[in-house]
Design a protein around this motif. Structure first.
Motif, PDB file in Angstrom:
ATOM      1  N   ILE A  31       2.492  -3.386   8.234  1.00 51.49           N
ATOM      2  CA  ILE A  31       1.641  -4.102   7.278  1.00 51.49           C
ATOM      3  C   ILE A  31       0.607  -3.156   6.683  1.00 51.49           C
ATOM      4  N   GLY A  32       0.001  -2.326   7.542  1.00 50.98           N
ATOM      5  CA  GLY A  32      -0.989  -1.365   7.063  1.00 50.98           C
ATOM      6  C   GLY A  32      -0.406  -0.399   6.050  1.00 50.98           C
ATOM      7  N   ASN A  33       0.781   0.116   6.308  1.00 45.70           N
ATOM      8  CA  ASN A  33       1.437   1.036   5.373  1.00 45.70           C
ATOM      9  C   ASN A  33       1.839   0.323   4.078  1.00 45.70           C
ATOM     10  N   PHE A  34       2.287  -0.941   4.219  1.00 52.52           N
ATOM     11  CA  PHE A  34       2.666  -1.711   3.026  1.00 52.52           C
ATOM     12  C   PHE A  34       1.444  -1.937   2.132  1.00 52.52           C
ATOM     13  N   VAL A  35       0.329  -2.309   2.731  1.00 51.23           N
ATOM     14  CA  VAL A  35      -0.891  -2.534   1.958  1.00 51.23           C
ATOM     15  C   VAL A  35      -1.317  -1.253   1.255  1.00 51.23           C
ATOM     16  N   TYR A  36      -1.245  -0.141   1.954  1.00 57.63           N
ATOM     17  CA  TYR A  36      -1.643   1.138   1.364  1.00 57.63           C
ATOM     18  C   TYR A  36      -0.751   1.490   0.176  1.00 57.63           C
ATOM     19  N   ALA A  37       0.564   1.245   0.308  1.00 56.77           N
ATOM     20  CA  ALA A  37       1.518   1.631  -0.740  1.00 56.77           C
ATOM     21  C   ALA A  37       1.528   0.645  -1.900  1.00 56.77           C
ATOM     22  N   ARG A  38       1.215  -0.633  -1.647  1.00 62.09           N
ATOM     23  CA  ARG A  38       1.341  -1.665  -2.676  1.00 62.09           C
ATOM     24  C   ARG A  38      -0.009  -2.329  -2.999  1.00 62.09           C
ATOM     25  N   ALA A  39      -1.092  -1.614  -2.843  1.00 59.93           N
ATOM     26  CA  ALA A  39      -2.428  -2.188  -3.049  1.00 59.93           C
ATOM     27  C   ALA A  39      -2.600  -2.733  -4.463  1.00 59.93           C
ATOM     28  N   LYS A  40      -2.152  -1.974  -5.466  1.00 56.87           N
ATOM     29  CA  LYS A  40      -2.312  -2.403  -6.852  1.00 56.87           C
ATOM     30  C   LYS A  40      -1.518  -3.670  -7.127  1.00 56.87           C
ATOM     31  N   LEU A  41      -0.286  -3.747  -6.611  1.00 61.87           N
ATOM     32  CA  LEU A  41       0.549  -4.934  -6.794  1.00 61.87           C
ATOM     33  C   LEU A  41      -0.102  -6.161  -6.167  1.00 61.87           C
ATOM     34  N   ILE A  42      -0.672  -5.989  -4.986  1.00 57.95           N
ATOM     35  CA  ILE A  42      -1.343  -7.099  -4.297  1.00 57.95           C
ATOM     36  C   ILE A  42      -2.510  -7.612  -5.132  1.00 57.95           C
TER      37      ILE A  42
END
Length: 728
Positions: free
Chosen positions: A4-15
């Motif tokens: 989850i931490g890596n996903f948030v870091y990689a997709r922060a703009k999309l979120i």
């Protein structure tokens, strides 16, 4: 949590973009905004009590009644007051949606065998005759006080009349009236007052709740920007919750109007925990990705657990027999899920993209945390303290009662309560009951002298029951008119006399009193409670000539009965759901059982507090225990998770407990006080039941947080051998 931490870091703009879009969708839902204060909507379709109520209203084509209370310093039977009351009566009768208006001024009077219509001209020339006639009428006591300074107009609405428009017209009459002092009472008055109160609550209380929680978070985090970041997920979740309610086509009601406040205050917990641990890790990790991953590794699982357990507490209300409770259970559960997702994905994404404080806040254990650490070392004192809480509560709980009074929603000094009290004092309650007398031959039943005597005796017996002020039916009206016309006391034996009397009753008025197989009774009440309603049911069962007695007080009592039944079901269901969730996620039986101990103590304390304060059980307080289970167990989860986190890093026994208390004690206490202080905004509500919510939640949060912090360490601080045993 690393994924989850890596996903948030990689997709922060999309979120961030996705959240913005959902915010716009939620804001657009306000075009569908609507409020409902109709208590009949509280019931599930097919409820027998509601069906009785609807059947009787439909059968006799009677809508809601509204009492117009008239109060003057001198007698209302003076000529000028009679003129003013008659004018008022005519004005109301001309309104759209009004079926009839009953007054102490009759539409016609019988004088020496002759009938005269009463109008303003008759009053001007014969006010003395009218005055004597009114004083001698048997119905005068129902509509005119003994000192003649107070009177009542009973306004009956048409069955399907637009209640809001009728109330608006009546309020305009009351505000514009100069000669008479007027006020309104009745079920529609309650609904109308609640509508205005709920609008005020929605506009004022959620922003106030955000401010209070934000203030607490700032005092804890020592940084304004981070305090705002911590509460944003809960604020957005409240907006999304409103959007979900409105897009689903639901109207806001007395309970669901609290949904955004619950979501803001309760949902802010995860944001606080994440930001608090994020600050702790600032000095350890300079890389943003590593900082996000490690923070989620420590707090991610507790955030997930607290989200689903809080949802379980509210979700247990979905099995309630009271519709608004089910709705609140559904929508607040959804709102807490929104807050959890935003705290786990959106909040880390925002913190990745903002400028962090250059000076790291030093969040050392505060005085209250130090107090908790000190108390945790005194096992006996802790046990004795909570034993006292349990003992006092257990002693008080048997005195807990169920309240079945619609006015319980309002504070004692509110205008609506004061008006209802004055109406009840002089004329019986403003919320009358209706009954039906079995009459197979319809109006012809009135010719049966023996049956009439039996019914009249039953009515007088009914008036002797507690909570009953007076009972009136066509039998009483015929008997009274007979006495006025013939001078003979008692019900007329001659059918011809009965027929003659019926011809003197206005046709429109007469039609509301009879049907093809029944005769209607109007029953005024006086401080009717649940026990009295039980006696009414027994009375109907023992008197076959009376088929049913119903009304809003009976329906409200039925609603409270369903609420109490639902509470038992909700409490049991919430405990079972939370235990299963803890067992599946923590995978330790003893840990799951230990986590429930503070919650059981909290439930006992809430029930004891309700009895001691005489708040008692009602449609709102009866369900707060189930809610407190889902919220209060969060503290146990965070502490137990913290203990296992430090055990995995080589710490044992008291050392692991002290480290966990030092680390999670601050956010636990901050959340408990933040939630309680946030819900303190309900003290500003004009509704008494919202004040009771605030008090109950203060007790729930203080007891559950302190019980978690002081009792759970007792099970994890018994040396290395006990520590190894608890990890099995």
């Amino acid at each position: 949590m690393e994924r989850i931490g890596n996903f948030v870091y990689a997709r922060a703009k999309l979120i961030l973009v996705l959240v913005i879009i959902l915010n716009i969708v939620a804001l657009a839902s306000f075009i569908r905004f609507d409020l409902s204060t109709d208590f009949l909507n509280f019931f599930t379709a097919g409820n027998p009590r509601v069906e009785e109520y609807d059947r009787l209203n439909e059968k006799y084509q009677t809508g809601e009644t509204i009492v117009v209370l008239i109060e003057q310093e001198n007698s209302l039977l003076e000529e000028q007051h009679l003129q003013d009351v008659f004018r008022l009566q005519e004005d109301i009768e001309e309104m759209d949606g009004i079926s009839r208006v009953q007054s102490f001024i009759p539409s016609e009077i019988l004088v020496q065998g002759s009938t005269f219509d009463v109008d303003q001209k008759f009053i001007a020339y014969h006010s003395d005759i009218l005055e004597d006639f009114i004083r001698d009428s048997f119905l005068t006591g129902e509509l005119l006080s003994s000192d003649e300074s107070k009177g009542a107009l009973i306004v009956t609405m048409e069955l399907n009349a637009p209640a809001a428009e009728v109330m608006k017209s009546l309020e305009e009459v009351v505000e514009s009236e100069i000669a008479l002092n007027l006020s309104l009472a009745g079920n529609e008055v309650i609904k109308n007052t609640l509508w205005h109160y709920l609008v005020t609550i929605l506009l004022i209380l959620p922003p106030c709740a955000i401010f209070l929680v934000l203030l607490v978070f700032f005092l804890i985090l020592k940084d304004r920007k981070l305090a705002v970041m911590a509460i944003i997920p809960a604020g957005l979740a409240a907006l999304w919750t409103m959007g979900t309610i409105l897009w689903s086509g639901q109207e806001l009601n007395l309970l669901t109007v609290l949904s955004p406040i619950f979501v803001i205050v309760i949902g802010a917990a995860d944001g606080l925990h994440y930001v608090s641990h994020f600050i702790d890790n600032l000095s350890r990790y300079s890389d943003r990705r590593e900082l996000t991953v490690e923070t989620l590794r420590l707090v991610g699982m507790p955030m997930f657990l607290t989200t689903i357990t809080t949802m379980a507490g509210f979700a247990s209300l979905m099995w309630s027999d009271v519709a608004p409770m089910r709705q609140m259970g559904i929508f607040v559960s959804v709102g807490i899920a929104y807050a959890g997702l935003l705290s786990m994905f959106f909040l880390p994404a925002v913190l990745l993209r903002i400028k962090l404080p250059t000076v790291r806040p030093q969040l050392q254990p505060g005085g209250l945390v130090k107090f908790v650490l000190d108390c945790s070392r005194h096992r006996t004192r802790v046990i004795v303290a909570f034993a006292i809480v349990i003992g006092i509560s257990a002693f008080a709980i048997p005195r807990l009662e169920v309240v079945s009074n619609q006015l319980m929603f309002f504070k004692e000094d509110s205008e609506v309560v004061q008006t209802f009290d004055r109406v009840e004092k002089h004329f019986g309650g403003a919320l009358p009951l209706a009954g039906e007398i079995a009459a197979p031959r319809g109006l012809f039943t009135l010719r049966d002298h023996c049956f009439a005597e039996d019914v009249l005796q039953a009515e007088r017996d009914l008036e002797r029951l507690p909570g009953i002020h007076s009972v009136v039916s066509l039998f009483d009206i015929v008997g009274s008119l007979s006495e006025e016309m013939t001078g003979q006391h008692g019900y007329p034996e001659s059918p011809a006399v009965v027929d003659n009397i019926l011809r003197h009753i206005d046709d429109e008025d007469l039609e509301t009193w009879f049907s093809d197989d029944g005769l209607r009774m109007m029953i005024k009440i006086d401080d009717l409670d649940s026990v009295d309603i039980g006696l009414l049911d027994s009375f109907v069962a023992e008197h076959p000539e009376i088929t049913v007695i119903t009304g809003m007080p009976v329906l409200f009592d039925e609603m409270n009965r369903l609420v109490v039944q639902s509470q038992v079901r909700s409490l049991g269901l919430a405990l079972v759901l939370i235990f299963i969730m803890l067992l599946v996620t923590i995978r330790k039986l003893r840990a799951a059982l230990v986590a429930l101990i503070p919650i059981i103590i909290t439930i006992i304390a809430i029930m004891g507090m309700l009895a001691i304060t005489k708040f008692n059980l009602n449609v709102v307080t009866a369900n707060l225990s189930a809610i407190a289970i889902g919220v209060g167990v969060d503290y146990s989860i965070h502490l137990i998770s913290g203990i296992y986190y430090f055990r995995e890093r080589g710490h044992r026994g008291k050392e692991a407990v002290d480290l966990a208390l030092s680390t999670v004690g601050r956010p636990i206490l901050a959340n408990a006080f933040g939630l309680a202080i946030g819900l303190s905004v309900l003290f500003l509500s004009p509704l008494q039941i919202h004040l009771e919510v605030a008090v109950v939640m203060w007790v729930a949060m203080m007891v559950s947080s302190m019980a978690a912090l002081l009792l759970i360490p007792l099970f994890y601080s018994r040396g290395e051998e006990a520590s190894r045993e608890m990890t099995q």
